[in-house]
Scaffold this motif. Structure first.
Motif, short mmCIF file in Angstrom:
data_model
loop_
_atom_site.label_atom_id
_atom_site.label_comp_id
_atom_site.label_asym_id
_atom_site.label_seq_id
_atom_site.Cartn_x
_atom_site.Cartn_y
_atom_site.Cartn_z
N TYR A 132 11.31 -2.32 -6.92
CA TYR A 132 9.92 -2.45 -7.31
C TYR A 132 8.98 -2.23 -6.11
O TYR A 132 9.25 -2.66 -5.00
CB TYR A 132 9.64 -3.86 -7.84
CG TYR A 132 10.17 -4.13 -9.24
CD1 TYR A 132 9.72 -3.41 -10.33
CD2 TYR A 132 11.08 -5.16 -9.46
CE1 TYR A 132 10.18 -3.68 -11.61
CE2 TYR A 132 11.55 -5.44 -10.73
CZ TYR A 132 11.10 -4.70 -11.80
OH TYR A 132 11.56 -4.96 -13.06
N TRP A 180 4.61 -2.01 -12.86
CA TRP A 180 5.28 -3.16 -12.27
C TRP A 180 4.60 -3.61 -10.98
O TRP A 180 5.25 -4.03 -10.03
CB TRP A 180 6.75 -2.83 -12.04
CG TRP A 180 7.38 -2.26 -13.28
CD1 TRP A 180 7.62 -2.91 -14.46
CD2 TRP A 180 7.79 -0.90 -13.49
NE1 TRP A 180 8.17 -2.07 -15.39
CE2 TRP A 180 8.29 -0.81 -14.82
CE3 TRP A 180 7.82 0.25 -12.70
CZ2 TRP A 180 8.79 0.37 -15.36
CZ3 TRP A 180 8.30 1.43 -13.23
CH2 TRP A 180 8.78 1.50 -14.55
N SER A 228 13.58 -1.85 -10.60
CA SER A 228 12.79 -1.53 -11.79
C SER A 228 13.66 -0.84 -12.84
O SER A 228 14.80 -0.45 -12.57
CB SER A 228 11.64 -0.61 -11.40
OG SER A 228 12.06 0.75 -11.38
N ASP A 275 9.72 4.37 -6.26
CA ASP A 275 9.60 3.89 -7.64
C ASP A 275 8.29 4.34 -8.24
O ASP A 275 8.23 4.77 -9.40
CB ASP A 275 9.72 2.37 -7.69
CG ASP A 275 10.14 1.87 -9.07
OD1 ASP A 275 11.14 2.39 -9.60
OD2 ASP A 275 9.47 0.97 -9.61
N SER A 280 5.46 -7.11 -9.82
CA SER A 280 6.87 -7.50 -9.73
C SER A 280 7.26 -7.78 -8.28
O SER A 280 6.66 -7.24 -7.34
CB SER A 280 7.76 -6.39 -10.29
OG SER A 280 7.48 -6.18 -11.66
N TRP A 324 7.88 6.96 -11.32
CA TRP A 324 7.06 6.60 -12.47
C TRP A 324 6.10 7.75 -12.81
O TRP A 324 5.96 8.14 -13.96
CB TRP A 324 6.27 5.32 -12.19
CG TRP A 324 4.97 5.17 -12.93
CD1 TRP A 324 3.71 5.19 -12.42
CD2 TRP A 324 4.80 5.00 -14.35
NE1 TRP A 324 2.77 5.05 -13.40
CE2 TRP A 324 3.40 4.93 -14.60
CE3 TRP A 324 5.67 4.92 -15.42
CZ2 TRP A 324 2.87 4.77 -15.87
CZ3 TRP A 324 5.15 4.76 -16.71
CH2 TRP A 324 3.76 4.68 -16.92
#
Length: 360
Positions: free
Chosen positions: A230, A207, A224, A235, A210, A239
């Motif tokens: 994001y 992302w 997200s 984040d 984003s 991930w």
């Protein structure tokens, strides 16, 4: 909803970590690397006598814990295994040899409430602290990859009780008891019980284009699929956790909302160490590829309110490692991917990823 309001609920780190990039240049002291432990907790011996005291526990309970640890030592079981066994005995019997069962198992007996089905030996075996502990530990050793599972999950693989997280709340007390009764002291903070992860392929964050919470006005669109804002440090790190645990597309396995077994959100960088502790995942002081790097508020120039998290991309031989992450530089390069070389001694802790038994 304002970002500060969402932060109060542990949704994400909303404050840009602008200080991190500004101060890091002053903190990259190339000191010697701290040696990593050689293994994931060797077997330890136990010492208990009439003078041994642990707040909240009787001599009977401590002697039973000592019997468990002694059985573990005889099997050359690691300290992690000994703590799991003590945790289970706390959760099943309060560290007492019970001659009664319960509704789910009226024939259950002893420290581990082992059933009278023949799998755990005779009645006398189940009522004997050393024998019952030995039988539990042998079953634990038969669980593939048990040392790298969450302690409560490893225990559940043996006990097979309905709630796999039943034992989680007994883990801190088990650690305290084993530490108190050990002839050689140890610290979970210092144990390097982690596994090498995959460093990823650079900026492969899905992302990266984003809108941030500031650009999106802190609307739901700025969150997200992982439940974090994001392009925040948390984040990206979450991930990486999913990616390394084999979850690379929706529905993702680890979310802000379901990471902790106690129902609390994983939250901002401030709470990530507590999130690892609640989950029973290992932490330590040595960098390992793929580990999450945790900075307490203000540490290493991190944000004074929320701290910061990154991921270890590479470990060097000179006492440094390469860190990757998001939102680690001041504007206008905030909320973007970064890498930097950092001294091993700068972060507050490294948060390791265990091998999960059912990764798919």
């Amino acid at each position: 909803m304002k970002p500060s309001k969402m932060l109060s609920r542990g949704a994400a780190i909303a404050a840009p970590v602008v200080l991190l990039g500004l101060v890091f240049s002053m903190l990259l002291l190339l000191g010697p690397a701290k040696p990593a432990a050689a293994d994931c907790g060797p077997a330890i011996s136990v010492s208990v006598d009439a003078n041994t005291k642990v707040a909240g526990y009787s001599q009977e309970q401590l002697k039973n814990a000592a019997s468990i640890m002694g059985a573990g030592k005889a099997l050359n079981l690691s300290v992690n295994g000994q703590m799991i066994a003590v945790m289970v005995a706390l959760g099943e019997s309060g560290l007492r040899v019970l001659d009664t069962g319960d509704t789910a198992g009226p024939d259950s007996r002893g420290l581990f409430q082992q059933r009278g089905n023949g799998a755990w030996g005779s009645y006398e075996d189940r009522m004997n602290p050393t024998t019952s502990a030995t039988n539990f530990m042998k079953a634990l050793q038969g669980v593939a990859g048990w040392e790298l599972l969450e302690p409560t999950i490893a225990a559940n693989k043996v006990q097979r009780n309905a709630d796999p997280y039943h034992y989680q709340k007994y883990w801190p007390e088990a650690v305290k008891i084993v530490q108190a009764l050990s002839t050689s002291k140890f610290s979970l903070q210092g144990s390097e019980c982690g596994i090498p992860g995959q460093s990823g392929a650079g900026n492969d964050y899905p992302w990266k284009d984003s809108p941030t919470w500031m650009q999106a006005g802190a609307t739901s669109a700025s969150t997200s699929p992982l439940g974090m804002y994001y392009r925040e440090c948390v984040d990206f790190a979450l991930w990486r956790v999913n990616q390394q645990m084999g979850s690379t597309s929706a529905p993702f396995r680890f979310l802000n909302s379901n990471f902790r077994p106690d129902g609390q959100g994983l939250g901002s960088a401030l709470t990530w160490k507590a999130g690892w502790d609640a989950k029973g995942w290992p932490t330590g002081r040595a960098p390992k590829v793929g580990a999450v790097v945790w900075y307490a508020p203000g540490a290493g120039g991190a944000d004074p309110n929320f701290g910061h998290v990154g991921v270890v991309k590479e470990v060097k031989d000179n006492g440094t490692y390469v860190e990757e992450g998001y939102n680690g530089n001041p504007a206008p390069d905030d909320h973007n991917y970064y890498t930097r070389t950092v001294s091993n001694t700068v972060p507050s802790a490294f948060l390791y990823l265990p091998v999960q038994e059912e990764t798919k």
